[in-house]
Design an enzyme around this catalytic site. Sequence first.
Site, PDB file in Angstrom:
ATOM      1  N   GLU A 163       0.778  -1.235   0.000  1.00 21.77           N
ATOM      2  CA  GLU A 163       0.000   0.000   0.000  1.00 21.77           C
ATOM      3  C   GLU A 163       0.810   1.287   0.000  1.00 21.77           C
ATOM      4  O   GLU A 163       0.789   2.045   0.983  1.00 21.77           O
ATOM      5  CB  GLU A 163      -0.982   0.006   1.179  1.00 21.77           C
ATOM      6  CG  GLU A 163      -1.964  -1.131   1.085  1.00 21.77           C
ATOM      7  CD  GLU A 163      -3.192  -0.937   1.938  1.00 21.77           C
ATOM      8  OE1 GLU A 163      -3.362   0.130   2.535  1.00 21.77           O
ATOM      9  OE2 GLU A 163      -3.993  -1.885   1.993  1.00 21.77           O
ATOM     10  N   GLU A 356      -5.315  -8.879   1.110  1.00 16.47           N
ATOM     11  CA  GLU A 356      -5.987  -8.417   2.330  1.00 16.47           C
ATOM     12  C   GLU A 356      -7.464  -8.206   2.057  1.00 16.47           C
ATOM     13  O   GLU A 356      -7.831  -7.707   0.990  1.00 16.47           O
ATOM     14  CB  GLU A 356      -5.440  -7.067   2.821  1.00 16.47           C
ATOM     15  CG  GLU A 356      -4.135  -7.137   3.510  1.00 16.47           C
ATOM     16  CD  GLU A 356      -3.664  -5.765   3.995  1.00 16.47           C
ATOM     17  OE1 GLU A 356      -4.513  -4.907   4.323  1.00 16.47           O
ATOM     18  OE2 GLU A 356      -2.444  -5.560   4.041  1.00 16.47           O
TER      19      GLU A 356
HETATM   20  C1  GCO Z   1      -4.039  -1.337   5.210  1.00 15.66           C
HETATM   21  C2  GCO Z   1      -2.942  -2.143   5.721  1.00 15.66           C
HETATM   22  C3  GCO Z   1      -3.266  -2.892   6.972  1.00 15.66           C
HETATM   23  C4  GCO Z   1      -4.473  -2.447   7.742  1.00 15.66           C
HETATM   24  C5  GCO Z   1      -5.721  -3.072   7.194  1.00 15.66           C
HETATM   25  C6  GCO Z   1      -6.982  -2.611   7.889  1.00 15.66           C
HETATM   26  O1  GCO Z   1      -4.719  -1.791   4.327  1.00 15.66           O
HETATM   27  O2  GCO Z   1      -4.266  -0.247   5.715  1.00 15.66           O
HETATM   28  O3  GCO Z   1      -2.348  -2.938   4.798  1.00 15.66           O
HETATM   29  O4  GCO Z   1      -2.114  -2.643   7.684  1.00 15.66           O
HETATM   30  O5  GCO Z   1      -4.376  -2.749   9.058  1.00 15.66           O
HETATM   31  O6  GCO Z   1      -5.862  -2.769   5.868  1.00 15.66           O
HETATM   32  O7  GCO Z   1      -7.127  -1.238   7.771  1.00 15.66           O
END
Ligand code: GCO
Length: 452
Positions: A163, A356
């Site tokens: 990200e 994710e």
């Molecule tokens: C993001 C990150 C994670 C977060 C998850 C929930 O996407 O912000 O990769 O570290 O914790 O996404 O917000």
Amino acid sequence: MGFPKNFVWGVASSSYQVEGAWNRDGKGLSVWDTYVHEQGHIQNQDTGDTACDQYGHIKEDIALMAEMQIKAYRFSISWPRVMPEGTGRINQKGLDYYDRLTDQLLENGITPYITLFHWDLPYQLYTKGGWMNRDITDYFAAYAETVVNRLSDRVKYWITENEPQCYIGAALASGEHAPGLKLGKKELFLAAHHSLLAHGKAVEAIRSCAKQASVIGYAPASWHLWSPVTEKAEDIEACRKMTFDAGEEPIGGTSWWLDPVCLGRYPDTTGYSYGAYIPDTTAEDMKIISQPIDFIGMNVYQTYRGKAGENGTCITIPNDPGYARTNAEWSVTPEALYWGPKFYEERYHKKLYITENGLSNQDWIFLDGQVHDLQRIDFLHRYLYQLKRAVEEGISVEGYFHWTLTDNFEWTSGYNNRFGLVYTDFKNQNRIIKDSGKWYRQVIETNGEIIK
Ligand code: GCO
């Protein structure tokens, strides 16, 4: 039909959010370590100093994964744990930790997927200009090499960066995330360019040092994604176009990150005022940035819904009053796991993983001692249903990593958003598998057959 036989069912986490041990065994500081200790950035002044203390609970956490039948664990390496200053000196004890973690995962039949960078930049590198300093691209490659030298005899799957929209955007543009800067556009684009170049150099480093054929990916946030509200051709086309539009907000759009990496060019910024600030890019830089990767990692949470407006534009549909939302106020948009992979595959022709996806909830321990998180089960069911649709149509999604294993430190909201399949009691580090964790186990055992 259904999910392919070798579909990878996993969970994901990141170093700063779970490890704790922020100053143990020679670890250097990251920008998050210093940021959380300043007043006013994090809700309740929470810190990741201890987090879930995965550093001290490897065995227990892996046993939980094994109990849930989890096949793969995506975790990240803390750069300053391995290289306390970010460059030069190596902290062997830091590497030893990841060695232990890797070995114990493998002993339990769980495949490691390693993310090299999930935001915890060494503080010492920040004092040298951080992502604004082009040298960081070489420091990152050297760090990648160090990790790969140590672990690639056992680890095959690598993700360079997680990200960039957050550690460049939310960290350097809006100033919410560590180190909390609000740079001008010119500096911001330069930092973004360096982050892309660092990715490319890390891919080179992995390919040249790894002790086995590696599978390498890149995982930008996939929130800039529009799903059509009908299946009319014009609505689909409008949403597809919007999904890859450079976007009003500089560097927010998916194409900012994936077009350079997968297509070897920055996206078209015609019509946006910030176009003039994009740095001139040399062909050599673009060549490094765009060398082939094996997969795109999609991090999918809240996305948008749209329909065709005039002249092929996309109208974003506002949320209904009282819309279904998570504890973080994110709208529940499961169809993104159908349209997202479809659109990405059409444009980039890469294999995909959902690296994710998950729900923040206000979970607590019920009187019977269990954690009944029906909402998470329903959320997961809806998203996986859409993903199943995509794979059944032949879209090559290789795996799904639920965010996350244990409730952990959720950046600026501290411990207020619980995302885990496993409940963490942050006072005593007790863990309880939630109902959703038990349900996910059934999904894995049936290879998704219960998703209907
Ligand atoms: C993001 C990150 C994670 C977060 C998850 C929930 O996407 O912000 O990769 O570290 O914790 O996404 O917000």
